[in-house]
Write an enzyme that holds these catalytic residues in place. Structure first.
Site, PDB file in Angstrom:
ATOM      1  N   ASP A  58      14.526   3.481   5.016  1.00 19.50           N
ATOM      2  CA  ASP A  58      13.689   2.683   4.095  1.00 19.50           C
ATOM      3  C   ASP A  58      14.518   2.097   2.959  1.00 19.50           C
ATOM      4  O   ASP A  58      14.485   0.892   2.692  1.00 19.50           O
ATOM      5  CB  ASP A  58      12.581   3.550   3.483  1.00 19.50           C
ATOM      6  CG  ASP A  58      11.394   3.710   4.415  1.00 19.50           C
ATOM      7  OD1 ASP A  58      11.591   3.590   5.627  1.00 19.50           O
ATOM      8  OD2 ASP A  58      10.283   3.956   3.917  1.00 19.50           O
ATOM      9  N   ALA A  86      10.406   3.246  -1.673  1.00 23.27           N
ATOM     10  CA  ALA A  86      11.770   2.719  -1.784  1.00 23.27           C
ATOM     11  C   ALA A  86      11.771   1.395  -2.537  1.00 23.27           C
ATOM     12  O   ALA A  86      12.665   1.122  -3.349  1.00 23.27           O
ATOM     13  CB  ALA A  86      12.376   2.544  -0.391  1.00 23.27           C
ATOM     14  N   ALA A  87      10.756   0.553  -2.273  1.00 21.77           N
ATOM     15  CA  ALA A  87      10.712  -0.753  -2.940  1.00 21.77           C
ATOM     16  C   ALA A  87      10.537  -0.580  -4.447  1.00 21.77           C
ATOM     17  O   ALA A  87      11.190  -1.268  -5.243  1.00 21.77           O
ATOM     18  CB  ALA A  87       9.578  -1.596  -2.353  1.00 21.77           C
ATOM     19  N   ALA A 126       1.736   4.212   3.582  1.00 23.19           N
ATOM     20  CA  ALA A 126       1.238   3.446   4.729  1.00 23.19           C
ATOM     21  C   ALA A 126       2.371   2.939   5.610  1.00 23.19           C
ATOM     22  O   ALA A 126       2.170   2.071   6.445  1.00 23.19           O
ATOM     23  CB  ALA A 126       0.383   2.285   4.227  1.00 23.19           C
ATOM     24  N   GLY A 127       3.590   3.445   5.396  1.00 19.86           N
ATOM     25  CA  GLY A 127       4.698   3.088   6.283  1.00 19.86           C
ATOM     26  C   GLY A 127       5.359   1.766   5.940  1.00 19.86           C
ATOM     27  O   GLY A 127       6.154   1.252   6.718  1.00 19.86           O
ATOM     28  N   LEU A 128       5.062   1.196   4.767  1.00 17.09           N
ATOM     29  CA  LEU A 128       5.639  -0.114   4.431  1.00 17.09           C
ATOM     30  C   LEU A 128       6.752  -0.011   3.383  1.00 17.09           C
ATOM     31  O   LEU A 128       7.162  -1.019   2.807  1.00 17.09           O
ATOM     32  CB  LEU A 128       4.548  -1.080   3.969  1.00 17.09           C
ATOM     33  CG  LEU A 128       3.458  -1.393   5.001  1.00 17.09           C
ATOM     34  CD1 LEU A 128       2.519  -2.473   4.501  1.00 17.09           C
ATOM     35  CD2 LEU A 128       4.068  -1.838   6.330  1.00 17.09           C
ATOM     36  N   GLY A 129       7.211   1.186   3.129  1.00 22.91           N
ATOM     37  CA  GLY A 129       8.386   1.335   2.262  1.00 22.91           C
ATOM     38  C   GLY A 129       8.078   1.201   0.777  1.00 22.91           C
ATOM     39  O   GLY A 129       8.960   0.867  -0.018  1.00 22.91           O
ATOM     40  N   SER A 130       6.834   1.488   0.411  1.00 19.66           N
ATOM     41  CA  SER A 130       6.437   1.288  -0.986  1.00 19.66           C
ATOM     42  C   SER A 130       7.302   2.103  -1.970  1.00 19.66           C
ATOM     43  O   SER A 130       7.731   1.580  -3.004  1.00 19.66           O
ATOM     44  CB  SER A 130       4.949   1.616  -1.107  1.00 19.66           C
ATOM     45  OG  SER A 130       4.676   2.394  -2.197  1.00 19.66           O
ATOM     46  N   PRO A 160       0.839  -1.200   0.000  1.00 19.27           N
ATOM     47  CA  PRO A 160       0.000   0.000   0.000  1.00 19.27           C
ATOM     48  C   PRO A 160       0.877   1.254   0.000  1.00 19.27           C
ATOM     49  O   PRO A 160       1.965   1.256   0.595  1.00 19.27           O
ATOM     50  CB  PRO A 160      -0.815  -0.121   1.282  1.00 19.27           C
ATOM     51  CG  PRO A 160      -0.042  -1.044   2.161  1.00 19.27           C
ATOM     52  CD  PRO A 160       0.723  -1.960   1.260  1.00 19.27           C
TER      53      PRO A 160
HETATM   54  O1  PMV Z   1       6.483   6.126   7.050  1.00 16.02           O
HETATM   55  P1  PMV Z   1       7.773   5.464   6.656  1.00 16.02           P
HETATM   56  O2  PMV Z   1       7.746   4.000   6.736  1.00 16.02           O
HETATM   57  O3  PMV Z   1       8.323   5.989   5.397  1.00 16.02           O
HETATM   58  O4  PMV Z   1       8.820   5.765   7.794  1.00 16.02           O
HETATM   59  C1  PMV Z   1       9.150   7.023   8.201  1.00 16.02           C
HETATM   60  C2  PMV Z   1      10.123   6.881   9.314  1.00 16.02           C
HETATM   61  C3  PMV Z   1      10.477   8.193   9.951  1.00 16.02           C
HETATM   62  O5  PMV Z   1      11.420   7.887  10.972  1.00 16.02           O
HETATM   63  C4  PMV Z   1       9.265   8.840  10.578  1.00 16.02           C
HETATM   64  C5  PMV Z   1      11.102   9.139   8.942  1.00 16.02           C
HETATM   65  C6  PMV Z   1      12.443   8.701   8.438  1.00 16.02           C
HETATM   66  O6  PMV Z   1      12.864   9.289   7.435  1.00 16.02           O
HETATM   67  O7  PMV Z   1      13.105   7.835   9.033  1.00 16.02           O
END
Ligand code: PMV
Length: 318
Positions: A157, A115-116, A109-113, A106
């Site tokens: 990420d 970068a992947a 949503a914090g799962l690195g989409s 997704p």
């Molecule tokens: O939301 P994500 O998975 O892209 O993670 C962000 C992580 C933070 O520490 C909030 C920002 C960062 O650049 O590390």
């Protein structure tokens, strides 16, 4: 003299996993360590196929129904940016080809989409041109694109996604890949709310600029939690790791990056027997992770669904 020539490649593929941050998000931006692990079951895939001479390189984001031509794409277009960086890295001109990316991850949503997708694309393009990129190189290229997405990212990420190994990460240092004594299970549950990492990180930065002392202690404690978590992971003390994740969540909630939906998911996971649970990534939406014993997986999964999770994924970190 006959010029050396590489063998013709008509198509190539590349892929990269998603990731979750186990602990240390936000504090990692200010120099504290963070731990991230790959999510190998959820991946971005790229496929490149030769096209008619003179057609140039076309980039297709299949999930978004979007196609751009490298020649005319703006500099800040993320797919065009990683393609240009990859071509510059290997000193090649854009091939006549169609490069399609798809992702099971997704977005936002914090799962690195992001970068992947960058890593998968760079790998497919390099392979098509007869080159392999090291994890270090592809991570550095993807980091430049992460800046387009996220403003001032820490680099965690792109690092974990490119290496596809658990990573202990300190901004500006070489990432440390570390060993895991006992494989462990995570459930990842999607709150269904999407958030902008760039906006959440920027909001914390501006609040911190006004009142640095408000953030010093929680960030320092998050760093300690991460160091302790590394020891717990290395020695297989999973219940202790769960306690650390819970404390990290409390600190993040205190910073204001949790939401009622995230709180509900985290509480449901704990009530159903998870060792610990917290948001992962920037917060203000996105996903939570729950550290769960194998025997408790079905019950915690069910509880997360009942508490409103839009998706629940399982991954084993080995
Ligand atoms: O939301 P994500 O998975 O892209 O993670 C962000 C992580 C933070 O520490 C909030 C920002 C960062 O650049 O590390």
């Amino acid at each position: 003299m006959p010029s050396s020539h590489r063998s013709e490649v008509l198509s190539a593929t590349g892929s990269a996993p998603g990731k979750v941050i186990l602990c240390g998000e936000h504090s990692v931006v200010y120099g504290q360590p963070a731990i991230a692990v790959p999510v190998s079951d959820l991946r971005a895939q790229a496929q490149i196929t030769a096209a008619a001479p003179g057609s140039g390189l076309r980039l297709v984001a299949a999930d978004l129904g979007e196609t751009v031509t490298l020649r005319t794409a703006p500099a800040d277009h993320p797919l065009a940016a990683i393609a240009r960086l990859t071509l510059a890295e290997i000193g090649a001109a854009a091939p006549d080809a169609v490069l399609t990316v798809r992702s099971a991850l997704p977005i936002a949503a914090g799962l690195g989409s992001g970068a992947a997708v960058s890593v998968a694309l760079a790998r497919a393009l390099a392979t098509f041109l007869g080159r392999e990129l090291t994890a270090e190189t592809v991570s550095a290229l993807a980091y430049k694109v992460e800046k387009i997405y996220h403003g001032t990212p820490s680099g965690i990420d792109n690092t974990v996604v490119a290496w596809e190994r658990p990573v202990y990460f300190v901004k500006g240092s070489l990432p440390e890949v570390f060993s895991i004594a006992t494989p462990f299970h995570l459930l990842i549950a999607d709150s269904g709310q999407y958030s902008s990492t760039r906006a959440v990180v920027a909001a914390i930065r501006s609040r911190r600029d006004v009142d640095p002392s408000r953030f010093a202690a929680p960030f320092k404690r998050m760093g300690e939690i991460t160091r302790q978590a590394r020891i717990a992971i290395a020695s297989g003390e999973l219940p202790a790791l769960g306690v650390l994740l819970d404390e990290n969540q409390a600190l993040l909630a205190d910073l204001g990056v949790s939401t009622p939906e995230i709180d509900r998911l985290v509480n449901a996971a704990r009530a159903a027997g998870a060792w610990g649970a917290k948001l992962t990534g920037a917060g203000a939406g996105g996903n939570i992770i729950a550290l769960v014993a194998a025997a408790s997986l079905p019950g915690v999964r069910e509880a997360l669904r009942a508490a409103g999770a839009v998706h629940v994924w399982h991954t084993e970190v080995a």
